[in-house]
Design a protein around this motif. Structure first.
Motif: not given
Length: 246
Positions: A10-12, A211, A214, A218
């Motif tokens: 859920g971390e943006d 993704e 990122a 995360r």
């Protein structure tokens, strides 16, 4: 500290790159951070344990999150196991460099390992058994774009073929992953859009590549919380104002 693949999803967070800094690489962490900011990265994972840097100063100057990490390099799993045990309590991210069948298997079967790095280097292979283990233990499999970016001729063709095969296997078993160009100099750092372009050549869509970039951030966010004194278990923390003597 590996966990379920969607842990922390859920971390943006924006893209992170995992770099090899001085003294193992040719650029300091500060030089990497300066270039990373220009290219649009939110953070750097510093694979080099001996690298010296002030993460807070780099954040203030460049707006880049520099994450201390260690990449365990060993000849056999028994040596890697001891190193992982030593470093796990002190580093937000612990990677194990693969490259042999034995080391690849060791890394994906360890809850204490965050990332299997460079699994296709050397004589290493990656198959469905390892993909299942990575999914079970939450060990991220690194897609190292470096050889595809920096090699030419037959070596580049083999690198592209290996990445396509790795994507097929990991995708089939939903194994978690990270993406990196594994730069050893700020001159080898590539902007996220360049890695997306290479991914397109491989048949990987843009969202999948982003993704993977990122995911480094995360993992770092989750593990930093777990290393904090207030953490007890997922969703449970010590209240700093709570009375300890009753």
């Amino acid at each position: 500290m590996s966990d379920a693949p969607d842990d922390g999803a859920g971390e943006d967070l924006g893209p992170y790159e995992a770099v090899v800094a001085h003294p193992d690489g040719d650029a300091t962490v500060a030089r990497f951070a300066q270039t990373a900011r220009r290219y649009g990265y939110d953070g750097l994972v510093v694979r080099t344990r001996a690298a010296e840097f002030d993460a807070e100063a780099l954040r203030e100057r460049y707006g880049v999150d520099a994450v201390p990490a260690v990449e365990v390099v060993a000849e056999e799993p028994s040596s890697a196991s001891g190193a992982v045990g030593n470093f796990r309590p002190d580093y937000p991210l612990v990677l194990v460099r693969g490259g042999t069948d034995a080391l690849n298997r060791f890394a994906v079967e360890q809850d204490r390992v965050d990332v299997l790095a460079a699994p296709l280097s050397g004589d290493g292979d990656f198959n469905h058994v390892l993909a299942k283990a990575a999914a079970t233990h939450g060990t991220r499999v690194e897609f190292d774009f470096g050889p595809a970016l920096r090699e030419s001729g037959g070596a580049r063709v083999r690198a592209l073929k290996g990445l396509r095969k790795l994507r097929e296997i990991c995708g089939h078993y939903d194994a978690p992953y990270v993406v990196s160009a594994r730069p050893t100099s700020h001159l080898q750092l590539r902007a996220p859009r360049e890695l997306v372009a290479l991914g397109g050549e491989l048949g990987f869509d843009e969202a999948w590549v982003r993704e993977g970039l990122a995911e480094w951030g995360r993992l770092a966010t989750r593990n930093r919380e777990r290393l904090s004194a207030e953490f007890i278990s997922p969703g449970v923390r010590v209240d700093g104002c709570e009375e300890t003597d009753r």
